[in-house]
Scaffold this motif. Structure first.
Motif, PDB file in Angstrom:
ATOM      1  N   ASP A  14       0.849  -1.190   0.000  1.00 56.52           N
ATOM      2  CA  ASP A  14       0.000   0.000   0.000  1.00 56.52           C
ATOM      3  C   ASP A  14       0.886   1.241   0.000  1.00 56.52           C
ATOM      4  O   ASP A  14       1.680   1.439   0.921  1.00 56.52           O
ATOM      5  CB  ASP A  14      -0.903   0.033   1.241  1.00 56.52           C
TER       6      ASP A  14
ATOM      7  N   TYR B 206       0.941   5.312   0.082  1.00 50.37           N
ATOM      8  CA  TYR B 206       0.132   6.470   0.455  1.00 50.37           C
ATOM      9  C   TYR B 206       0.797   7.730  -0.097  1.00 50.37           C
ATOM     10  O   TYR B 206       1.969   7.985   0.159  1.00 50.37           O
ATOM     11  CB  TYR B 206       0.010   6.561   1.976  1.00 50.37           C
TER      12      TYR B 206
ATOM     13  N   ARG C  29     -13.196   4.393  -4.977  1.00 46.53           N
ATOM     14  CA  ARG C  29     -12.122   3.474  -5.331  1.00 46.53           C
ATOM     15  C   ARG C  29     -12.281   2.998  -6.774  1.00 46.53           C
ATOM     16  O   ARG C  29     -13.390   2.936  -7.295  1.00 46.53           O
ATOM     17  CB  ARG C  29     -12.073   2.281  -4.389  1.00 46.53           C
TER      18      ARG C  29
ATOM     19  N   ILE D 283      -7.123   1.861  -6.199  1.00 48.22           N
ATOM     20  CA  ILE D 283      -6.792   3.229  -5.793  1.00 48.22           C
ATOM     21  C   ILE D 283      -7.956   3.750  -4.958  1.00 48.22           C
ATOM     22  O   ILE D 283      -9.100   3.773  -5.433  1.00 48.22           O
ATOM     23  CB  ILE D 283      -6.559   4.138  -7.017  1.00 48.22           C
ATOM     24  N   PHE D 284      -7.659   4.138  -3.727  1.00 43.46           N
ATOM     25  CA  PHE D 284      -8.684   4.635  -2.809  1.00 43.46           C
ATOM     26  C   PHE D 284      -8.631   6.158  -2.773  1.00 43.46           C
ATOM     27  O   PHE D 284      -7.601   6.739  -2.450  1.00 43.46           O
ATOM     28  CB  PHE D 284      -8.471   4.073  -1.398  1.00 43.46           C
TER      29      PHE D 284
ATOM     30  N   PRO E 218     -10.519   9.103  -0.814  1.00 43.15           N
ATOM     31  CA  PRO E 218      -9.169   9.128  -0.246  1.00 43.15           C
ATOM     32  C   PRO E 218      -8.840   7.788   0.386  1.00 43.15           C
ATOM     33  O   PRO E 218      -9.661   6.862   0.373  1.00 43.15           O
ATOM     34  CB  PRO E 218      -9.285  10.219   0.815  1.00 43.15           C
ATOM     35  N   SER E 219      -7.661   7.702   1.002  1.00 39.87           N
ATOM     36  CA  SER E 219      -7.292   6.458   1.676  1.00 39.87           C
ATOM     37  C   SER E 219      -8.191   6.253   2.887  1.00 39.87           C
ATOM     38  O   SER E 219      -8.762   7.207   3.430  1.00 39.87           O
ATOM     39  CB  SER E 219      -5.829   6.514   2.120  1.00 39.87           C
TER      40      SER E 219
ATOM     41  N   ASP F 241      -6.244   7.791   6.210  1.00 41.21           N
ATOM     42  CA  ASP F 241      -6.043   9.233   6.388  1.00 41.21           C
ATOM     43  C   ASP F 241      -6.617   9.950   5.173  1.00 41.21           C
ATOM     44  O   ASP F 241      -6.153   9.749   4.050  1.00 41.21           O
ATOM     45  CB  ASP F 241      -4.557   9.546   6.533  1.00 41.21           C
TER      46      ASP F 241
ATOM     47  N   VAL G 218      -4.253   9.657  -0.870  1.00 47.86           N
ATOM     48  CA  VAL G 218      -4.778   8.581  -1.707  1.00 47.86           C
ATOM     49  C   VAL G 218      -3.941   7.344  -1.406  1.00 47.86           C
ATOM     50  O   VAL G 218      -2.739   7.448  -1.139  1.00 47.86           O
ATOM     51  CB  VAL G 218      -4.674   8.962  -3.205  1.00 47.86           C
ATOM     52  N   CYS G 219      -4.549   6.178  -1.443  1.00 48.56           N
ATOM     53  CA  CYS G 219      -3.812   4.927  -1.267  1.00 48.56           C
ATOM     54  C   CYS G 219      -3.852   4.147  -2.574  1.00 48.56           C
ATOM     55  O   CYS G 219      -4.931   3.898  -3.125  1.00 48.56           O
ATOM     56  CB  CYS G 219      -4.409   4.075  -0.155  1.00 48.56           C
TER      57      CYS G 219
ATOM     58  N   SER H 273      -3.122   0.584  -3.677  1.00 49.56           N
ATOM     59  CA  SER H 273      -2.950  -0.718  -3.049  1.00 49.56           C
ATOM     60  C   SER H 273      -2.736  -1.782  -4.129  1.00 49.56           C
ATOM     61  O   SER H 273      -3.639  -2.088  -4.901  1.00 49.56           O
ATOM     62  CB  SER H 273      -4.181  -1.054  -2.204  1.00 49.56           C
TER      63      SER H 273
END
Length: 198
Positions: free
Chosen positions: A8, A10, A66, A106-107, A109-110, A113, A117-118, A120
Motif C-alpha cells: 500500500d 500512500y 475506489r 486506488i482509494f 481518499p485512503s 487518512d 490517496v492509497c 494498493s
C-alpha cells in the motif's frame, strides 16, 4: 480462502498521475491491450497499458471512492522471482519476469487518512502473495515507486490482522513493523507523515 498480500503506497492526490505513469513503465513492452484512459478526480488524464475489469473502456474516477485496475508488471529476477518463474514456466526477459496480474485498487481518499490517496497493489494468488513477502526485488519495485511519487509511506499488508510492515516512510527505506518502537501503531505512523505545503 487464499492469501492476499499487497503493498500500500500512500501519497498526496496531486502525485497520483505521476505514480501511475511510473507503474505504466513497468509493464511488459509491446503488451497487446488497447490503451486505457483514466481520468482522475481532479481532472488529470493518464493513458495506461492496463485494463479495468479486464476491459479498456475509459475510466472516470470522479465521484468514486475506489477504482481497481488489472496491471501487468515486470519484476527484476532475484532468486525468489526466478524460482517463481521456473515453477510457473515463465520466461526471464532481459533480467525481468512478468509474474501475472497484479491488481491495483486506488482509494480516493485512503481509508487510514483522508489527506492521502492509497494505491494498493495486491497479489492475485497465494503463490504470488508468498513471492511478495519473500522477494527483495519485488519490495524494491514498490518502495522505488513510493519514492518516485514523493509518497509518505509504503506498507506491506498481509490482510490477516497482523501488524503491517513499513518498508518506506518519511523519505527513507526502512523495515519496521507497525508494532515496533518506531511505529507503535498506525495512528502514530500517520502522525509522522509530512504534508509539504499544507
Amino acid at each position: 480462502m487464499g492469501l492476499t498480500y499487497g503493498y500500500d503506497i500512500y501519497l498526496r492526490p496531486e502525485n497520483v498521475a505521476r505514480a501511475l505513469t511510473e507503474v505504466a513503465q513497468l509493464a511488459p513492452p509491446g503488451r497487446k491491450v488497447p490503451p486505457l484512459s483514466v481520468t482522475l478526480p481532479e481532472g488529470e488524464r493518464v493513458v495506461l497499458p492496463f485494463t479495468c475489469s479486464f476491459e479498456s473502456n475509459p475510466v472516470d474516477c470522479a465521484g468514486q471512492d475506489r477504482v481497481t485496475l488489472d496491471t501487468s508488471i515486470m519484476f527484476p529476477a532475484d532468486d525468489a522471482v526466478r524460482a517463481y518463474a521456473e515453477e510457473a514456466g515463465l520466461p526471464v526477459e532481459e533480467g525481468r519476469v512478468r509474474i501475472g496480474y497484479v491488481y491495483l485498487t486506488i482509494f480516493f481518499p485512503s481509508l487510514m487518512d483522508p489527506r492521502f490517496v492509497c494505491m494498493s497493489f495486491w497479489a492475485a494468488t497465494s503463490r504470488m502473495s508468498r513471492l511478495f513477502a519473500d522477494s527483495a526485488a519485488v519490495r524494491k519495485v514498490f518502495t522505488d515507486l513510493a519514492a518516485g511519487a514523493d509518497a509518505v509511506c509504503c506498507l506491506f499488508d498481509t490482510e490477516d490482522g497482523a501488524p503491517e510492515r513499513a518498508f518506506y516512510g518519511t523519505g527513507e527505506t526502512t523495515d519496521d513493523g507497525l508494532d515496533s518502537a518506531r511505529f507503535p501503531d498506525e495512528h502514530l505512523l500517520l502522525g509522522t507523515w509530512p504534508v509539504p505545503g499544507r
